[in-house]
Design a protein around this motif. Structure first.
Motif, PDB file in Angstrom:
ATOM      1  N   PHE A   1      31.292 -37.517 -19.321  1.00  0.00           N
ATOM      2  CA  PHE A   1      30.527 -37.184 -18.119  1.00  0.00           C
ATOM      3  C   PHE A   1      31.362 -37.423 -16.867  1.00  0.00           C
ATOM      4  O   PHE A   1      31.411 -36.577 -15.967  1.00  0.00           O
ATOM      5  N   ALA A   2      32.011 -38.591 -16.805  1.00  0.00           N
ATOM      6  CA  ALA A   2      32.809 -38.918 -15.621  1.00  0.00           C
ATOM      7  C   ALA A   2      33.959 -37.938 -15.441  1.00  0.00           C
ATOM      8  O   ALA A   2      34.291 -37.546 -14.317  1.00  0.00           O
ATOM      9  N   ASP A   3      34.579 -37.530 -16.545  1.00  0.00           N
ATOM     10  CA  ASP A   3      35.671 -36.548 -16.453  1.00  0.00           C
ATOM     11  C   ASP A   3      35.164 -35.227 -15.877  1.00  0.00           C
ATOM     12  O   ASP A   3      35.817 -34.608 -15.031  1.00  0.00           O
ATOM     13  N   ALA A   4      33.994 -34.790 -16.350  1.00  0.00           N
ATOM     14  CA  ALA A   4      33.428 -33.537 -15.858  1.00  0.00           C
ATOM     15  C   ALA A   4      33.058 -33.653 -14.386  1.00  0.00           C
ATOM     16  O   ALA A   4      33.286 -32.721 -13.592  1.00  0.00           O
ATOM     17  N   MET A   5      32.507 -34.800 -13.991  1.00  0.00           N
ATOM     18  CA  MET A   5      32.159 -35.007 -12.588  1.00  0.00           C
ATOM     19  C   MET A   5      33.407 -35.056 -11.717  1.00  0.00           C
ATOM     20  O   MET A   5      33.423 -34.524 -10.599  1.00  0.00           O
ATOM     21  N   ALA A   6      34.463 -35.683 -12.225  1.00  0.00           N
ATOM     22  CA  ALA A   6      35.711 -35.749 -11.459  1.00  0.00           C
ATOM     23  C   ALA A   6      36.248 -34.346 -11.181  1.00  0.00           C
ATOM     24  O   ALA A   6      36.732 -34.058 -10.081  1.00  0.00           O
ATOM     25  N   THR A   7      36.129 -33.470 -12.177  1.00  0.00           N
ATOM     26  CA  THR A   7      36.577 -32.089 -11.994  1.00  0.00           C
ATOM     27  C   THR A   7      35.719 -31.374 -10.953  1.00  0.00           C
ATOM     28  O   THR A   7      36.236 -30.679 -10.065  1.00  0.00           O
ATOM     29  N   ALA A   8      34.409 -31.541 -11.044  1.00  0.00           N
ATOM     30  CA  ALA A   8      33.499 -30.897 -10.092  1.00  0.00           C
ATOM     31  C   ALA A   8      33.723 -31.418  -8.681  1.00  0.00           C
ATOM     32  O   ALA A   8      33.728 -30.643  -7.707  1.00  0.00           O
ATOM     33  N   ILE A   9      33.921 -32.733  -8.549  1.00  0.00           N
ATOM     34  CA  ILE A   9      34.142 -33.335  -7.230  1.00  0.00           C
ATOM     35  C   ILE A   9      35.420 -32.781  -6.594  1.00  0.00           C
ATOM     36  O   ILE A   9      35.472 -32.515  -5.393  1.00  0.00           O
ATOM     37  N   ALA A  10      36.431 -32.582  -7.417  1.00  0.00           N
ATOM     38  CA  ALA A  10      37.695 -32.050  -6.906  1.00  0.00           C
ATOM     39  C   ALA A  10      37.543 -30.617  -6.396  1.00  0.00           C
ATOM     40  O   ALA A  10      38.329 -30.162  -5.557  1.00  0.00           O
ATOM     41  N   LEU A  11      36.525 -29.912  -6.905  1.00  0.00           N
ATOM     42  CA  LEU A  11      36.299 -28.526  -6.506  1.00  0.00           C
ATOM     43  C   LEU A  11      35.256 -28.382  -5.406  1.00  0.00           C
ATOM     44  O   LEU A  11      34.996 -27.272  -4.934  1.00  0.00           O
ATOM     45  N   ALA A  12      34.665 -29.500  -4.993  1.00  0.00           N
ATOM     46  CA  ALA A  12      33.527 -29.443  -4.083  1.00  0.00           C
ATOM     47  C   ALA A  12      33.903 -29.171  -2.637  1.00  0.00           C
ATOM     48  O   ALA A  12      33.038 -28.773  -1.847  1.00  0.00           O
ATOM     49  N   ASP A  13      35.157 -29.379  -2.284  1.00  0.00           N
ATOM     50  CA  ASP A  13      35.555 -29.254  -0.885  1.00  0.00           C
ATOM     51  C   ASP A  13      37.053 -28.988  -0.823  1.00  0.00           C
ATOM     52  O   ASP A  13      37.768 -29.121  -1.813  1.00  0.00           O
ATOM     53  N   TRP A  14      37.521 -28.618   0.366  1.00  0.00           N
ATOM     54  CA  TRP A  14      38.959 -28.413   0.536  1.00  0.00           C
ATOM     55  C   TRP A  14      39.711 -29.741   0.438  1.00  0.00           C
ATOM     56  O   TRP A  14      40.847 -29.782  -0.001  1.00  0.00           O
ATOM     57  N   GLU A  15      39.038 -30.827   0.849  1.00  0.00           N
ATOM     58  CA  GLU A  15      39.645 -32.153   0.743  1.00  0.00           C
ATOM     59  C   GLU A  15      39.435 -32.707  -0.670  1.00  0.00           C
ATOM     60  O   GLU A  15      38.400 -32.465  -1.291  1.00  0.00           O
ATOM     61  N   GLN A  16      40.402 -33.439  -1.164  1.00  0.00           N
ATOM     62  CA  GLN A  16      40.336 -33.991  -2.510  1.00  0.00           C
ATOM     63  C   GLN A  16      39.745 -35.402  -2.499  1.00  0.00           C
ATOM     64  O   GLN A  16      40.159 -36.251  -1.709  1.00  0.00           O
ATOM     65  N   VAL A  17      38.776 -35.624  -3.349  1.00  0.00           N
ATOM     66  CA  VAL A  17      38.183 -36.950  -3.538  1.00  0.00           C
ATOM     67  C   VAL A  17      38.297 -37.309  -5.009  1.00  0.00           C
ATOM     68  O   VAL A  17      37.908 -36.519  -5.878  1.00  0.00           O
ATOM     69  N   GLN A  18      38.845 -38.472  -5.307  1.00  0.00           N
ATOM     70  CA  GLN A  18      38.994 -38.922  -6.680  1.00  0.00           C
ATOM     71  C   GLN A  18      37.763 -39.709  -7.122  1.00  0.00           C
ATOM     72  O   GLN A  18      37.069 -40.316  -6.301  1.00  0.00           O
ATOM     73  N   LEU A  19      37.490 -39.707  -8.428  1.00  0.00           N
ATOM     74  CA  LEU A  19      36.412 -40.511  -8.995  1.00  0.00           C
ATOM     75  C   LEU A  19      37.015 -41.639  -9.816  1.00  0.00           C
ATOM     76  O   LEU A  19      37.743 -41.402 -10.779  1.00  0.00           O
ATOM     77  N   SER A  20      36.692 -42.866  -9.440  1.00  0.00           N
ATOM     78  CA  SER A  20      37.226 -44.048 -10.130  1.00  0.00           C
ATOM     79  C   SER A  20      36.111 -44.730 -10.919  1.00  0.00           C
ATOM     80  O   SER A  20      35.003 -44.904 -10.430  1.00  0.00           O
ATOM     81  N   ARG A  21      36.412 -45.129 -12.138  1.00  0.00           N
ATOM     82  CA  ARG A  21      35.467 -45.903 -12.963  1.00  0.00           C
ATOM     83  C   ARG A  21      36.262 -46.939 -13.748  1.00  0.00           C
ATOM     84  O   ARG A  21      36.432 -46.834 -14.963  1.00  0.00           O
TER      85      ARG A  21
END
Length: 230
Positions: free
Chosen positions: A137-157
């Protein structure tokens, strides 16, 4: 790095707060009111962040409570199960899609304050029943978050492969004020000591060989959002 932490005021997320603070992150804690059974955790989150001088906005999503019904955290008519979790009783505490909602809001907040990372305290003990705590789930969310905006946001767990006892050990190393954190799903003045999450909390301290400073009510009656429990 500027980091937004999804912060409930619970044991796991408080250790995460201290863990990332020790690593030198510029922290912004985000708490979320989704109409949960009690407000204890939100009150504890605010107090801990005030003590650490960490910004801690609370997103008021309480209006969505009726849309997330059918579990003991958002439906007052469903009793909080007591005793050790079984597969069925643990499922009664699953709030539908909660972490996806939380991470989506945290992503928006991170982008708005130009933070490069968001973090949440999912750990291995949650994997069996909570689908939104799994690596997949976290991997899939990390991919979606990276595509959500022009700026990159990482997901840490960072705790995703840790047990709750591992988290307690790390918290002890960091002098986390465990007594100020909140786990109980019943939401009385004290931890009830009987519900599944209280039992998991107590066992984690035991397995970590760390003294548990939590006062437990045990046989006392608990309340939720100011109403006596039946």
């Amino acid at each position: 790095m500027k980091t937004v932490i999804v912060y409930s005021g619970g044991l796991d997320s408080t250790v995460l707060l201290y863990h990332m603070r020790a690593a030198g992150h510029e922290l912004h804690a985000l708490s979320i009111d989704y109409g949960q059974r009690h407000r204890c955790e939100l009150e504890r989150a605010a107090a801990i962040c005030a003590q650490l001088n960490i910004p801690q906005p609370t997103a008021n999503l309480s209006a969505i409570q009726p849309l997330l019904a059918g579990n003991s955290l958002t439906s007052p008519e469903i009793e909080v199960a007591e005793g050790h979790y079984t597969e069925e009783t643990m499922k009664t505490t699953v709030v539908p899609n909660r972490n996806m909602i939380f991470l989506a809001v945290a992503t928006g907040h991170a982008l708005s304050i130009k933070a490069g990372q968001i973090a949440y305290a999912a750990h291995s003990g949650d994997h069996a029943i909570y689908p939104d705590c799994r690596n997949e789930f976290a991997d899939a969310m990390a991919t979606a978050i990276a595509l959500a905006d022009w700026e990159q946001v990482q997901l840490s767990r960072p705790f995703v492969n840790w047990t709750k006892a591992d988290i307690v050990k790390r918290g002890a190393e960091l002098a986390v004020p465990f007594a100020k954190t909140w786990s109980c799903y019943k939401g009385g003045k004290l931890h009830c000591g009987r519900c599944g999450t209280c039992i998991e909390r107590r066992e984690a301290f035991h397995l970590a060989n760390v003294e548990d400073p939590t006062p437990y009510a045990l046989r006392r009656r608990c309340t939720h959002r100011g109403k006596p429990e039946k």
